[in-house]
Design a protein around this motif. Structure first.
Motif, mmCIF file in Angstrom:
data_model
loop_
_atom_site.group_PDB
_atom_site.id
_atom_site.type_symbol
_atom_site.label_atom_id
_atom_site.label_comp_id
_atom_site.label_asym_id
_atom_site.label_seq_id
_atom_site.Cartn_x
_atom_site.Cartn_y
_atom_site.Cartn_z
ATOM 1 N N LEU A 11 0.860 -1.177 0.000
ATOM 2 C CA LEU A 11 0.000 0.000 0.000
ATOM 3 C C LEU A 11 0.898 1.230 0.000
ATOM 4 C CD1 LEU A 11 -2.445 -1.292 2.747
ATOM 5 C CD2 LEU A 11 -2.915 -1.163 0.296
ATOM 6 N N ARG A 12 0.422 2.311 -0.642
ATOM 7 C CA ARG A 12 1.248 3.497 -0.818
ATOM 8 C C ARG A 12 0.491 4.731 -0.351
ATOM 9 N NH1 ARG A 12 3.951 4.406 -6.611
ATOM 10 N NH2 ARG A 12 1.794 4.870 -7.225
ATOM 11 N N PHE A 13 1.233 5.634 0.359
ATOM 12 C CA PHE A 13 0.650 6.909 0.776
ATOM 13 C C PHE A 13 1.774 7.929 0.935
ATOM 14 C CE2 PHE A 13 1.535 4.350 4.489
ATOM 15 C CZ PHE A 13 2.131 5.211 5.401
ATOM 16 N N ASP A 14 1.619 9.071 0.291
ATOM 17 C CA ASP A 14 2.554 10.201 0.409
ATOM 18 C C ASP A 14 4.021 9.799 0.278
ATOM 19 O OD1 ASP A 14 0.483 11.913 0.674
ATOM 20 O OD2 ASP A 14 0.885 12.492 2.738
ATOM 21 N N GLY A 15 4.355 8.960 -0.661
ATOM 22 C CA GLY A 15 5.747 8.568 -0.846
ATOM 23 C C GLY A 15 6.177 7.387 -0.015
ATOM 24 N N PHE A 16 5.305 6.933 0.901
ATOM 25 C CA PHE A 16 5.601 5.748 1.709
ATOM 26 C C PHE A 16 5.024 4.511 1.010
ATOM 27 C CE2 PHE A 16 5.509 9.161 4.845
ATOM 28 C CZ PHE A 16 6.650 8.904 5.595
ATOM 29 N N GLU A 17 5.726 3.387 1.150
ATOM 30 C CA GLU A 17 5.225 2.107 0.662
ATOM 31 C C GLU A 17 5.264 1.104 1.802
ATOM 32 O OE1 GLU A 17 7.619 0.906 -2.611
ATOM 33 O OE2 GLU A 17 7.054 2.604 -3.886
ATOM 34 N N LEU A 18 4.120 0.526 2.118
ATOM 35 C CA LEU A 18 4.004 -0.450 3.200
ATOM 36 C C LEU A 18 3.787 -1.829 2.589
ATOM 37 C CD1 LEU A 18 3.724 -1.192 6.201
ATOM 38 C CD2 LEU A 18 1.288 -0.613 6.019
ATOM 39 N N ASP A 19 4.800 -2.663 2.708
ATOM 40 C CA ASP A 19 4.738 -4.037 2.186
ATOM 41 C C ASP A 19 4.388 -4.952 3.348
ATOM 42 O OD1 ASP A 19 5.169 -6.594 1.205
ATOM 43 O OD2 ASP A 19 6.868 -6.007 -0.039
ATOM 44 N N THR A 20 3.127 -5.330 3.437
ATOM 45 C CA THR A 20 2.670 -6.121 4.585
ATOM 46 C C THR A 20 3.157 -7.553 4.522
ATOM 47 O OG1 THR A 20 0.583 -6.570 3.439
ATOM 48 C CG2 THR A 20 0.630 -4.700 4.947
ATOM 49 N N ARG A 21 3.436 -8.038 3.323
ATOM 50 C CA ARG A 21 3.939 -9.421 3.210
ATOM 51 C C ARG A 21 5.385 -9.498 3.682
ATOM 52 N NH1 ARG A 21 3.357 -12.374 -2.420
ATOM 53 N NH2 ARG A 21 1.287 -12.840 -1.576
ATOM 54 N N ALA A 22 6.235 -8.558 3.239
ATOM 55 C CA ALA A 22 7.651 -8.568 3.627
ATOM 56 C C ALA A 22 7.880 -7.939 4.994
ATOM 57 C CB ALA A 22 8.476 -7.823 2.580
ATOM 58 N N GLY A 23 6.857 -7.246 5.523
ATOM 59 C CA GLY A 23 7.028 -6.584 6.811
ATOM 60 C C GLY A 23 7.994 -5.415 6.719
ATOM 61 N N GLN A 24 7.806 -4.552 5.711
ATOM 62 C CA GLN A 24 8.715 -3.430 5.497
ATOM 63 C C GLN A 24 7.934 -2.155 5.212
ATOM 64 O OE1 GLN A 24 11.447 -4.271 2.314
ATOM 65 N NE2 GLN A 24 12.552 -5.855 3.454
ATOM 66 N N LEU A 25 8.483 -1.045 5.707
ATOM 67 C CA LEU A 25 7.974 0.281 5.360
ATOM 68 C C LEU A 25 9.107 1.018 4.666
ATOM 69 C CD1 LEU A 25 5.747 2.487 5.567
ATOM 70 C CD2 LEU A 25 6.873 3.230 7.677
ATOM 71 N N ARG A 26 8.825 1.527 3.467
ATOM 72 C CA ARG A 26 9.838 2.239 2.698
ATOM 73 C C ARG A 26 9.344 3.646 2.361
ATOM 74 N NH1 ARG A 26 9.623 -2.974 0.459
ATOM 75 N NH2 ARG A 26 8.099 -2.266 -1.095
ATOM 76 N N LYS A 27 10.286 4.540 2.215
ATOM 77 C CA LYS A 27 9.962 5.891 1.752
ATOM 78 C C LYS A 27 10.829 6.187 0.541
ATOM 79 C CE LYS A 27 9.234 10.675 3.116
ATOM 80 N NZ LYS A 27 9.260 11.666 4.204
ATOM 81 N N ARG A 28 10.168 6.300 -0.597
ATOM 82 C CA ARG A 28 10.858 6.503 -1.882
ATOM 83 C C ARG A 28 11.957 5.457 -2.077
ATOM 84 N NH1 ARG A 28 9.833 11.595 0.222
ATOM 85 N NH2 ARG A 28 8.335 12.787 -1.000
ATOM 86 N N GLY A 29 11.616 4.219 -1.735
ATOM 87 C CA GLY A 29 12.515 3.099 -1.954
ATOM 88 C C GLY A 29 13.474 2.819 -0.818
ATOM 89 N N VAL A 30 13.595 3.729 0.167
ATOM 90 C CA VAL A 30 14.527 3.538 1.286
ATOM 91 C C VAL A 30 13.785 2.877 2.445
ATOM 92 C CG1 VAL A 30 16.040 4.669 2.946
ATOM 93 C CG2 VAL A 30 15.863 5.550 0.605
#
Length: 625
Positions: A11-30
């Motif tokens: 899921l994506r919001f304001d440049g953040f990406e929340l990958d619930t399967r991998a358990g990761q939160l990224r911001k612009r890929g970081v």
């Protein structure tokens, strides 16, 4: 709340990406540092964006009923950590809205990652195009097969290597209480003291979050699996071990385990002379740091010191009395005696001088030692400690306290608190002292940041009291209410927590609730602070006769008991006798009362004086306007 299932796991919001399967939160890929319960809470809120997710639903899905860490505290920490990572705030939320007593709602715009990708690439949304069948080239087929086999082999090697490696980098650690294997219960203090010192040494490692002694000691003797303990403490790794002392020899066994998998990473046994105990502890901490690919900087490394017989035992006994019962004058005096005994047996033992300085400061806070005497004695002890070893974070923290609470020297206090944290980044006491200091001088954002760090390291009596004091000094009444309620879960009979809850209620206009809490505080302590606050609340609801009677009765009692000048000032402020109020405030100022800097701007009872030029003049002289 509906099902948490979703077609896309990102899921994506304001440049953040929340990958619930991998358990990761990224911001612009970081990749951002958000894991465990905070990440789980965020996932649930984002997957139900726009909906109210109740506290009960979060508790059912994430927190088990039998965990040591209480749900209210755990949820508060999780939300605070999420807001810190997202750059959000409770006052003006962009992403997470708090619904008091109900739950939370994610209010940011959320896109399904797959939907967003298709919108950006319309061609990708179309069905596959049909092409004319072509004849296969046998040579090409053989090449492709060979590449596939080579790729499979490479993948297998990579899988084997990574399967043997730790599951994730270690960024947080907890040291469980070391077992006393001597068979002698009287040696329990030695094992506990060694645990405390190992935590202190690891707290110097800047790249590690090290859980405080208060939080880990509750697991002493607990029959719980390490992965479960790690989940409750939200750490990546656990250190456990044992200690046995026989005559002048001591043996320490320690092992490091990866928390999620209970995977054994390292173990070592150290056998040393008791005099080399500080060196031994440093070796254990350094070995653990190396295993997690961290290291002490030269500034954080203490010189090895051979402790003379008996000095270390006396120091450990004094330290345990101090950390366990630092609010009780009798226990502080026992700690003082042990530190003095340690110094008598080894006059070059820097830590003993630092511990002695702590007892002088807290005896003064408890009213059991004259302020001037405490200041002079603490200064002398700290000067000796830092002459022997200027890398002791605890000593710089105490020097910060002396500068802020005794000297009102805000620049020196700021420098010393920063120095303490630079030397021992996970030393929770330094973060606690810096939080209240920053709130006092009005640096709100930094003070709240320190509260967040404290919540990640510790949540015992001291941490709870710090949180209350910080929100009180900031006049942050909604957060003061929440913090007071959490603190009352730890101890429902603590008068101060009922008092701060009352202040929170009064500050948000819930005066009847404030009256009830002030009355409870009075029943538990009988202290004048709560009595004056009760009168102030009665006056606020129009019962001025009742308020005046309370204050006149207190005035008579205070004259008989020689109440502090600050208390007398609050009484006269409540009675509207402003000249007398300023007379006693000036007296409190001349005595450099502990109450003056910490309460002058935050005490609701003195609000009626704020527009008086004399009040602003007083603030200016203290350096707080």
């Amino acid at each position: 709340m509906g099902s948490t299932a979703s077609v896309s796991h990102t899921l994506r919001f304001d440049g953040f990406e929340l990958d619930t399967r991998a358990g990761q939160l990224r911001k612009r890929g970081v990749k951002l540092r958000l894991r465990g319960q905070p990440l789980q809470v965020l996932a649930i809120l984002v997957e139900h964006a726009g909906e109210v997710v109740t506290r009960e639903e979060l508790q059912t899905q994430i927190w088990r009923a039998d965990t040591f860490v209480d749900f209210d505290h755990g949820l508060h920490n999780a939300i605070a950590r999420i807001r810190e990572v997202l750059g959000d705030s409770a006052e003006t939320p962009r992403y997470i809205e708090t619904l008091p007593r109900r739950g939370y709602r994610f209010i940011g715009p959320v896109e399904d990652f797959q939907t967003a990708r298709l919108a950006e690439d319309p061609v990708a949304s179309q069905g596959p195009t049909l092409a004319k069948p072509r004849k296969r080239n046998p040579s090409l087929v053989l090449i492709l097969c060979a590449l596939f086999v080579l790729g499979l082999a490479a993948w297998t090697v990579r899988w084997y290597v990574y399967a043997k490696a730790p599951v994730q980098p270690i960024q947080s650690i907890a040291v469980l209480p070391l077992d006393n294997l001597s068979g002698d219960p009287s040696e329990e203090f030695f094992a506990d003291g060694m645990t405390d010192q190992l935590i202190t040494d690891l707290a110097k490692v800047g790249s590690l979050r090290v859980i405080s002694r208060t939080s880990v000691m509750r697991y002493k003797g607990a029959k719980k699996g390490l992965p479960e303990i790690a989940r409750e403490l939200n750490v990546d790794a656990i250190v456990e071990g044992s200690v046995i002392r026989s005559g002048q020899r001591v043996r320490v066994t320690a092992q490091l385990l990866q928390a999620p998998t209970d995977q054994h990473l390292w173990a070592e046994t150290y056998d040393r002379d008791v005099g080399d105990i500080l060196k031994l502890q440093g070796e254990v901490a350094d070995a653990i740091a190396q295993q997690v690919r961290a290291q002490l900087t030269p500034m954080q490394q203490s010189p090895a010191h051979t402790v003379k017989p008996g000095a270390y035992d006396a120091y450990l006994r004094g330290r345990l009395y101090f950390v366990n019962e630092f609010t009780k004058p009798d226990s502080l005096k026992k700690a003082q005696g042990y530190f003095e005994e340690s110094i008598q047996k080894d006059s070059d033992f820097a830590l003993a001088y630092a511990g002695l300085a702590d007892t002088y400061v807290y005896l003064a806070f408890a009213g059991a030692l004259q302020k001037d005497e405490a200041y002079r004695s603490a200064k002398e002890a700290l000067a000796k400690a830092l002459e022997l070893d200027d890398t002791i974070g605890e000593a710089h923290d105490t020097l910060g306290l002396l500068s802020s609470e005794f000297d009102w020297d805000w620049n020196t206090a700021d420098r010393e608190f920063n120095r303490a944290i630079a030397l021992a980044p996970s030393y929770s006491c330094a973060h606690e002292d810096r939080a209240t200091f920053l709130a006092l001088i009005g640096r709100r954002a930094e003070a709240i940041g320190e509260i967040t760090k404290i919540d990640q390291l510790d949540y015992g009596f001291s941490a709870a009291h710090t949180e209350l004091t910080t929100y009180y000094e900031l006049r942050d009444y909604p957060d003061l209410i929440e913090a007071s309620r959490r603190a009352l879960l730890l101890d429902s009979k603590d008068w101060f927590q009922h008092y701060t809850l009352g202040v929170g209620y009064e500050g948000t206009g819930k005066v009847q609730g404030a009256i009830s809490e002030y009355e409870k505080a009075i029943q538990m302590s009988g202290g004048p602070q709560s009595v004056v606050a009760l009168a102030h609340a009665y006056s606020a609801v129009g019962e001025k006769a009742k308020a005046e009677k309370i204050l006149r009765d207190l005035e008579r009692k205070s004259k008989q008991t020689s109440a502090s000048p600050y208390t007398m000032a609050t009484i006269y402020a409540g009675l509207g006798e402003n000249d007398k109020a300023f007379e006693f405030l000036e007296k409190a100022y001349s005595e450099k009362s502990f109450e003056i800097p910490s309460l002058l701007k935050s005490d609701l009872v003195l609000d009626s004086l704020h527009r008086d030029p004399r009040f602003q003049n007083l603030l200016g002289r203290i350096g707080l306007n």
